[in-house]
Design an enzyme around this catalytic site. Structure first.
Site, PDB file in Angstrom:
ATOM      1  N   SER A 157     -12.607  45.223 -20.508  1.00 20.75           N
ATOM      2  CA  SER A 157     -13.932  44.628 -20.330  1.00 20.75           C
ATOM      3  C   SER A 157     -14.493  44.892 -18.943  1.00 20.75           C
ATOM      4  CB  SER A 157     -13.869  43.124 -20.595  1.00 20.75           C
ATOM      5  OG  SER A 157     -13.480  42.884 -21.930  1.00 20.75           O
ATOM      6  N   GLY A 161      -4.833  43.119 -20.888  1.00 20.08           N
ATOM      7  CA  GLY A 161      -5.444  44.342 -21.417  1.00 20.08           C
ATOM      8  C   GLY A 161      -6.924  44.188 -21.697  1.00 20.08           C
ATOM      9  N   CYS A 162      -7.293  43.035 -22.222  1.00 16.58           N
ATOM     10  CA  CYS A 162      -8.699  42.777 -22.549  1.00 16.58           C
ATOM     11  C   CYS A 162      -9.538  42.679 -21.280  1.00 16.58           C
ATOM     12  CB  CYS A 162      -8.817  41.501 -23.383  1.00 16.58           C
ATOM     13  SG  CYS A 162      -7.907  41.631 -24.948  1.00 16.58           S
ATOM     14  N   THR A 163      -8.958  42.128 -20.232  1.00 16.34           N
ATOM     15  CA  THR A 163      -9.657  42.037 -18.951  1.00 16.34           C
ATOM     16  C   THR A 163      -9.863  43.433 -18.367  1.00 16.34           C
ATOM     17  OG1 THR A 163      -8.748  39.841 -18.548  1.00 16.34           O
ATOM     18  CG2 THR A 163      -9.561  41.045 -16.629  1.00 16.34           C
TER      19      THR A 163
END
Length: 153
Positions: free
Chosen positions: A47, A42-44
């Site tokens: 970002s 999710g963070c990838t």
């Protein structure tokens, strides 16, 4: 923190070991997106989404800053592996995220741990919080923030 409050001062390091503070950025708007952990799915997605739209944000005089735990090594790997062009900072001791009230107990698949919540702050030129995006879904969130800023123009 709430809309209308001054965002707290910070000084955090990036992937190159350079320190950035709230005053380092001269743009009219500042998007500070907090995410749980480098190199997670999710963070990838989130970002990479912000990085992809960096020029569109820049055309609206807006700087982008990603913040999570981790350190210089995890930030370097995360940015390199995903071609991230936004400023990504390490809140290594979780001091800033704790001050904001966004660091705390989380749960994933029945396991409890401490971590940063996914949340985005939009600041004006005086570094006052003018919008808080919470909850955040990684897919489409950068577009949502861009649309919001366009509506302010």
């Amino acid at each position: 923190m709430q809309i209308g409050e001054q965002f707290p001062h910070f000084e955090l390091g990036d992937k190159d070991g350079l320190n950035h503070s709230l005053n380092s950025f001269k743009e009219k708007f500042l998007v500070i997106f907090f995410y749980p952990k480098d190199s997670t799915p999710g963070c990838t997605i989130e970002s990479k989404g912000f990085s992809k739209l960096k020029q569109k944000f820049a055309s609206l005089d807006t700087a982008l800053i990603g913040v999570s735990g981790g350190d210089q090594k995890t930030k370097t790997k995360f940015c390199k592996n995903n071609d991230l062009e936004t400023v990504m900072l390490s809140d290594t001791d979780f001091k800033l995220s704790t001050q904001l009230g966004i660091y705390g107990e989380k749960s994933f698949m029945g396991r409890k741990y401490m971590g940063i919540n996914r949340i985005t702050y939009l600041l004006d030129a005086k570094r006052t919080i003018i919008e808080i995006f919470d909850p955040v879904k990684p897919i489409g969130h950068p577009d949502q923030v861009l649309k919001y800023i366009k509506a302010l123009q």
